[in-house]
Design a protein around this motif. Structure first.
Motif, short mmCIF file in Angstrom:
data_model
loop_
_atom_site.label_atom_id
_atom_site.label_comp_id
_atom_site.label_asym_id
_atom_site.label_seq_id
_atom_site.Cartn_x
_atom_site.Cartn_y
_atom_site.Cartn_z
N CYS A 125 0.84 -1.19 0.00
CA CYS A 125 0.00 0.00 0.00
C CYS A 125 0.88 1.25 0.00
O CYS A 125 2.05 1.20 0.37
CB CYS A 125 -0.96 0.02 1.19
SG CYS A 125 -0.18 0.14 2.81
N ILE A 126 0.27 2.34 -0.43
CA ILE A 126 0.95 3.65 -0.46
C ILE A 126 0.22 4.56 0.51
O ILE A 126 -0.96 4.84 0.35
CB ILE A 126 0.89 4.25 -1.88
CG1 ILE A 126 1.50 3.29 -2.89
CG2 ILE A 126 1.61 5.61 -1.91
CD1 ILE A 126 1.06 3.56 -4.30
N CYS A 127 0.92 5.00 1.54
CA CYS A 127 0.34 5.90 2.53
C CYS A 127 0.78 7.33 2.22
O CYS A 127 1.98 7.62 2.15
CB CYS A 127 0.79 5.51 3.94
SG CYS A 127 -0.03 4.04 4.60
N ILE A 128 -0.21 8.21 2.04
CA ILE A 128 0.06 9.60 1.66
C ILE A 128 -0.45 10.53 2.75
O ILE A 128 -1.66 10.76 2.86
CB ILE A 128 -0.60 9.95 0.32
CG1 ILE A 128 -0.21 8.94 -0.76
CG2 ILE A 128 -0.23 11.37 -0.10
CD1 ILE A 128 -0.89 9.17 -2.11
N ILE A 139 -2.59 17.92 -3.86
CA ILE A 139 -2.89 16.49 -3.74
C ILE A 139 -3.75 16.04 -4.92
O ILE A 139 -3.60 14.91 -5.41
CB ILE A 139 -3.58 16.16 -2.40
CG1 ILE A 139 -3.83 14.65 -2.27
CG2 ILE A 139 -4.88 16.93 -2.23
CD1 ILE A 139 -2.58 13.80 -2.32
N LYS A 140 -4.60 16.91 -5.45
CA LYS A 140 -5.39 16.54 -6.62
C LYS A 140 -4.49 16.28 -7.82
O LYS A 140 -4.66 15.29 -8.56
CB LYS A 140 -6.40 17.64 -6.94
CG LYS A 140 -7.50 17.79 -5.89
CD LYS A 140 -8.49 18.88 -6.30
CE LYS A 140 -9.61 19.02 -5.30
NZ LYS A 140 -10.60 20.04 -5.68
N SER A 184 -3.66 12.58 -9.69
CA SER A 184 -3.89 12.45 -11.13
C SER A 184 -2.63 12.01 -11.87
O SER A 184 -2.72 11.48 -12.99
CB SER A 184 -4.41 13.76 -11.70
OG SER A 184 -3.41 14.76 -11.69
N ARG A 185 -1.45 12.22 -11.26
CA ARG A 185 -0.17 11.81 -11.87
C ARG A 185 0.22 10.38 -11.50
O ARG A 185 1.16 9.84 -12.08
CB ARG A 185 0.96 12.73 -11.40
CG ARG A 185 0.89 14.16 -11.91
CD ARG A 185 1.98 15.00 -11.23
NE ARG A 185 3.26 14.32 -11.23
CZ ARG A 185 4.05 14.21 -10.15
NH1 ARG A 185 3.68 14.71 -8.99
NH2 ARG A 185 5.19 13.56 -10.24
N MET A 186 -0.46 9.79 -10.55
CA MET A 186 -0.05 8.47 -10.06
C MET A 186 -0.17 7.44 -11.17
O MET A 186 -1.16 7.42 -11.92
CB MET A 186 -0.92 8.05 -8.88
CG MET A 186 -0.84 8.98 -7.68
SD MET A 186 0.51 8.64 -6.56
CE MET A 186 -0.13 7.25 -5.67
N PRO A 187 0.82 6.58 -11.30
CA PRO A 187 0.71 5.52 -12.31
C PRO A 187 -0.39 4.54 -11.95
O PRO A 187 -0.85 4.48 -10.80
CB PRO A 187 2.09 4.85 -12.25
CG PRO A 187 2.60 5.14 -10.88
CD PRO A 187 2.06 6.49 -10.51
N ASN A 233 2.16 16.64 -1.32
CA ASN A 233 2.28 18.03 -1.77
C ASN A 233 2.74 18.15 -3.22
O ASN A 233 3.18 19.22 -3.64
CB ASN A 233 3.22 18.80 -0.85
CG ASN A 233 4.56 18.11 -0.67
OD1 ASN A 233 4.96 17.28 -1.47
ND2 ASN A 233 5.26 18.46 0.41
N ASN A 234 2.70 17.05 -3.97
CA ASN A 234 3.00 17.05 -5.41
C ASN A 234 4.44 17.43 -5.73
O ASN A 234 4.72 17.95 -6.81
CB ASN A 234 2.03 17.98 -6.16
CG ASN A 234 1.96 17.67 -7.65
OD1 ASN A 234 2.03 16.52 -8.06
ND2 ASN A 234 1.86 18.72 -8.47
N LYS A 235 5.37 17.18 -4.81
CA LYS A 235 6.78 17.48 -5.07
C LYS A 235 7.57 16.25 -5.52
O LYS A 235 8.68 16.40 -6.04
CB LYS A 235 7.43 18.06 -3.81
CG LYS A 235 6.91 19.43 -3.41
CD LYS A 235 7.56 19.89 -2.12
CE LYS A 235 6.99 21.25 -1.68
NZ LYS A 235 7.48 21.66 -0.34
#
Length: 260
Positions: A24-27, A36-37, A41-44, A111-113
């Motif tokens: 799992c991926i914990c964010i 975060i949106k 949306s960039r996640m594979p 934070n999309n970094k």
């Protein structure tokens, strides 16, 4: 197995899907808004490889609407209803992952970094038997974009050398939260990460030190971390943040976080 003496923050949980993967991926997030949106949306496409779990510190900006999270294939939203910051969010996510029978956890800031495209590489390292995988922008193949000079100096000249010395393992990017952890590491009685003293950023440094010290397989892999041009948005002042990190380093040096 969940132990009775584990200290976990109170939280609310929404499951949007059943468990589909062994990782799992914990964010961890709090009021990340469009960041975060954009990140989700960039996640594979990780279907069957890793389930996404959002660890919300109590967002009030409307960025985590149920319909949106379902659309982004998020499995679970956990919302902290207790004191504590980043380490508290991680504790609740780690316990949930153990309860659900996951074999490994990848953590990445919300934070999309970070280069979320690198997540499959973390999965591969867990598959290869590594227990603690640190993402680094400073190893060959890694990349940094617009890192503030003060942060870069603090990492390279203070934080990474100090953590490396205590850990007996050479790290290059120790404040980076893009990591992977095996469940067997988190359940080790000699580690005991489920304690209230892990409240802010203590758990990040503690895990970096203890994983190699306890004999687990550790490595760094290249990632990319990008900061926006101009003033860096932050939820903690540079002075306060640096003082807190120094306090944590000193506590590590004097083994104040070690189990009794």
């Amino acid at each position: 197995m969940i132990k009775n003496n584990w200290e976990v923050p109170q939280f609310q949980k929404k499951d949007f899907f059943e468990k589909r993967s062994k990782y799992c991926i914990c964010i961890p997030v709090i009021n990340e808004g469009e960041k975060i949106k954009k990140q989700l949306s960039r996640m594979p496409d990780l279907t069957g490889k890793a389930d996404i779990i959002i660890l919300d510190g109590g967002s009030t900006d409307g960025s985590l609407a149920d319909d949106f999270l379902r659309q982004m294939n998020v499995r679970t939203l956990m919302t902290k209803k207790d004191r504590g910051k980043l380490s508290a969010q991680l504790r609740m996510g780690f316990v949930y992952a153990i309860e659900e029978g996951y074999e490994g956890i990848i953590t990445v800031d919300g934070n999309n970094k970070d280069s979320v495209e690198s997540i499959p590489q973390f999965i591969e390292e867990l598959e290869q038997g590594f227990d603690f995988v640190q993402g680094s922008r400073y190893v060959p193949g890694g990349e940094e974009v617009n890192t503030p000079l003060t942060r870069k100096v603090a990492i390279k000249l203070i934080h990474a050398p100090f953590i490396s010395m205590l850990a007996g393992f050479r790290y290059t990017d120790t404040t980076n939260g893009f990591r992977a952890h095996s469940i067997r590491l988190l359940q080790d009685e000699k580690l005991q990460p489920f304690r209230k003293e892990f409240d802010t950023y203590e758990l990040l440094a503690y895990l970096s030190v203890k994983a190699p010290r306890l004999g687990y397989k550790v490595k760094e892999i290249p990632v990319k971390r990008s900061y926006p041009v101009g003033k860096v948005p932050t939820k903690i002042s540079p002075l306060r943040g640096n003082l807190l990190l120094m306090k944590i380093l000193l506590n590590l040096a004097f083994k104040k976080y070690d189990p009794n």
